[in-house]
Enzyme design. Structure first.
Site, short mmCIF file in Angstrom:
data_model
loop_
_atom_site.label_atom_id
_atom_site.label_comp_id
_atom_site.label_asym_id
_atom_site.label_seq_id
_atom_site.Cartn_x
_atom_site.Cartn_y
_atom_site.Cartn_z
N ARG A 46 0.90 -1.12 0.08
CA ARG A 46 0.12 0.03 0.04
C ARG A 46 1.02 1.25 -0.02
NH1 ARG A 46 -1.38 1.42 4.64
NH2 ARG A 46 -2.13 -0.32 5.22
N TYR A 98 -16.24 17.34 -14.88
CA TYR A 98 -16.39 15.86 -14.98
C TYR A 98 -17.55 15.91 -13.87
CZ TYR A 98 -16.68 11.04 -14.04
OH TYR A 98 -17.06 9.76 -14.12
N ASP A 170 -6.95 19.61 -13.49
CA ASP A 170 -7.40 18.13 -13.96
C ASP A 170 -6.83 18.29 -15.50
OD1 ASP A 170 -8.67 16.05 -15.14
OD2 ASP A 170 -10.18 16.08 -13.77
N LYS A 195 -7.76 7.43 -19.24
CA LYS A 195 -8.13 8.14 -20.55
C LYS A 195 -6.89 8.01 -21.22
CE LYS A 195 -11.91 8.51 -18.53
NZ LYS A 195 -12.06 8.93 -17.27
O1 P1T Z 1 -13.07 7.50 -14.01
P1 P1T Z 1 -11.88 8.10 -13.10
O2 P1T Z 1 -10.58 7.36 -13.59
O3 P1T Z 1 -12.27 7.54 -11.71
O4 P1T Z 1 -11.50 9.48 -13.36
C1 P1T Z 1 -12.52 10.43 -13.17
C2 P1T Z 1 -12.50 11.67 -13.98
C3 P1T Z 1 -11.66 12.74 -13.56
N1 P1T Z 1 -11.51 13.92 -14.32
C4 P1T Z 1 -12.00 13.98 -15.53
C5 P1T Z 1 -11.74 15.00 -16.35
C6 P1T Z 1 -12.87 12.75 -16.17
O5 P1T Z 1 -12.93 12.87 -17.47
C7 P1T Z 1 -12.86 11.84 -15.48
C8 P1T Z 1 -13.55 10.55 -15.89
N2 P1T Z 1 -14.29 10.93 -16.85
C9 P1T Z 1 -15.20 10.20 -17.44
C10 P1T Z 1 -15.47 8.72 -17.26
C11 P1T Z 1 -16.03 10.34 -18.45
O6 P1T Z 1 -16.49 9.57 -19.60
O7 P1T Z 1 -16.02 11.75 -18.80
#
Ligand code: P1T
Length: 378
Positions: A46, A98, A170, A195
Site C-alpha cells: 500500500r 466532469y 485536472d 483516459k
Molecule cells: O473515471 P476515473 O478514472 O475515476 O476519473 C474520473 C475523471 C476525472 N476527471 C475527468 C476530467 C474525467 O473525465 C474523469 C472521468 N470521466 C469519464 C469517465 C467520462 O466519460 O467523462
C-alpha cells in the site's frame, strides 16, 4: 530529454536482477526485511511497490514535476487532493467539469464542512471575484469536460499564488503530451490515467504530480493512510500504454481536427465545441498553453431534439456509445444522461450543457471511416 524519449525512458530502468527491459510486475503485498527496519525501501505494497514507483517516476517526468503519485482511479486522486482541505475551507471550481468531480465535491466533501463555489473560469476575472480569506484551492479542468472550455492556467495561478491558494489542474482531456500545467504555475496536476495516458480502455487509474516536496509528503501520507492505490498489474499496463502516448496523441489530434471541421460543415449540425477553431472563445489561450487541440469535442444538432441525439448515438457503428474517453477506439456519449447526470440540470445549462449535447472521443482509426460513420448516423 524530449517528450518522445521520456515516455519510453524516464523513471524506468531494466530489472537489476535479470536485465528485463520491461518493468516487472511486482505482484507482492509485502517484502522480507533482513532485521526490523533493515530493508531496501519497500515494506508493504500500500505504501510502496516497485512497479508503481516506476510509473509514478515516469508520470512525474512527463508533467515536468518532481513527484508522482498513482491512485486506484481518477476519483481516488481527486478524493486525496480534496483531503488536503479542512472544515471551513473553500474551493473555487470551474462550473463545467466532469460530473463525478462535481458529485464528490457537493455530495461528499460538503458534508465535511468544505464549501465549493462553481463559476465559469473560462473568464479568469470570475476567479478573483469569489476569493475570500477561506479560499484555499482553485479547481481547473482545461479543456473542460464536456464543453471544451479553455481556462487560462497562467492567469488563474498568478492570482492564486498572490492569495496563497493551491491551484489544481485536472489535465485529463489534454494529457501531458498537449499541456503541462506545472510549467504554467499550477501546484498540482491530476489525471484520470484511465483516459489518454493509458489509452487502451483496459485500466481505471488516477495520478497526481507536484513539484513541491512538502505537498508531496502530505499527499503521500494521504495515499498511504487512505489506501486508494492501484495494483502492480494495472501499473504495468499503464507503463506499456504510455510508451505510445505521443504517437496516439498525434493521431487523436489529426483525426480530431478533420472530424470537427466535418461536423461544422454538416447541414444538420448546429454548434461544435472544439478549441482548435479560431473562433472558439479562448482559442488564443489554447494555442498558447497547448501543443495541439486534441480529439475531444461536443456538438448539438440543429433540431435540438433529445430524440434525434439519441438516434445519432444509437446509429454509429465505429463510434461506440460508452462512458469514458481517450482510448484508441472512438467513443460517443450523451453527457446529460451519462457522464454528467449527477450535475443538476439548471447547473449544467449554465455552462451550455444542454440535454441534446453529444460528446465524441475521436480515436486513432482511419479518419475517412470515422467521417463516414458520423455521416451515416446523421
Ligand atoms: O473515471 P476515473 O478514472 O475515476 O476519473 C474520473 C475523471 C476525472 N476527471 C475527468 C476530467 C474525467 O473525465 C474523469 C472521468 N470521466 C469519464 C469517465 C467520462 O466519460 O467523462
Amino acid at each position: 530529454m524530449q517528450f518522445a524519449t521520456k515516455v519510453l525512458h524516464a523513471g524506468v530502468h531494466p530489472d537489476p536482477e535479470t536485465g528485463a527491459i520491461m518493468t516487472p510486475i511486482y505482484q507482492t503485498s509485502t517484502y522480507v526485511q533482513r532485521s526490523p527496519g533493515d530493508h531496501d525501501g519497500y515494506e508493504y505494497s500500500r505504501t510502496h511497490n516497485p512497479t508503481r514507483t516506476q510509473l509514478q517516476d515516469n508520470l512525474a517526468a512527463l508533467e515536468n514535476g518532481n513527484w508522482g503519485l498513482c491512485f486506484s482511479s481518477g476519483m481516488g486522486a481527486i478524493d486525496t487532493i480534496a483531503k488536503l482541505l479542512k472544515p471551513g475551507d473553500e474551493v473555487i471550481s470551474t462550473n463545467d467539469l466532469y460530473g463525478g468531480s462535481y458529485r464528490i465535491f457537493t455530495k461528499v466533501f460538503e458534508n465535511y464542512g468544505i464549501k465549493f463555489h462553481f463559476t465559469d473560469l473560462g473568464n479568469a476575472e470570475n476567479f478573483a471575484k469569489l476569493i475570500n480569506p477561506n479560499t484555499k484551492m482553485v479547481w481547473m479542468e482545461t479543456p473542460t469536460n464536456p464543453m471544451l472550455t479553455i481556462i487560462d492556467i497562467e492567469a488563474i495561478t498568478k492570482v492564486a499564488k498572490a492569495n496563497n491558494i493551491l491551484s489544481v489542474v485536472d489535465n485529463t482531456f489534454a494529457s501531458p503530451y498537449l499541456q503541462n500545467p506545472l510549467d504554467l504555475g499550477a501546484d498540482l496536476v491530476m489525471h484520470s490515467v484511465t483516459k489518454y495516458i493509458n489509452g487502451h480502455s483496459d485500466v481505471v487509474m488516477g495520478a497526481v504530480v507536484v513539484r513541491d516536496e512538502l505537498l508531496y509528503e502530505k499527499l503521500a501520507f494521504l495515499q498511504n493512510s487512505c489506501g486508494a492505490v492501484p495494483g502492480p498489474q494495472d501499473c504495468f499496463l499503464v507503463l506499456r500504454g504510455i510508451k505510445t502516448l505521443h504517437l496516439r496523441m498525434e493521431r487523436h489530434c489529426e483525426n480530431g481536427r478533420k472530424i470537427a471541421e466535418f461536423l461544422r460543415s454538416h447541414p444538420k449540425v448546429d454548434k461544435v465545441y472544439w478549441p482548435g477553431f479560431t473562433d472558439h472563445a479562448n482559442h488564443d489561450i489554447a494555442k498558447k498553453q497547448m501543443k495541439d487541440f486534441g480529439g475531444m469535442m461536443s456538438f448539438t444538432l440543429k433540431s435540438d431534439s433529445i430524440a434525434d441525439a439519441h438516434k445519432f448515438l444509437s446509429n454509429t457503428h465505429l463510434f461506440s456509445l460508452a462512458e469514458s474517453l481517450g482510448g484508441v477506439e472512438s467513443l460517443c456519449g450523451h453527457p446529460a444522461s451519462m457522464t454528467h447526470a449527477s450535475i443538476p440540470r439548471e447547473e449544467r445549462l449554465k455552462s451550455g450543457l444542454v440535454d441534446s449535447l453529444i460528446r465524441l472521443s475521436v480515436g486513432i482509426e482511419d479518419v475517412n471511416d470515422l467521417i463516414e460513420d458520423i455521416n451515416n448516423a446523421l
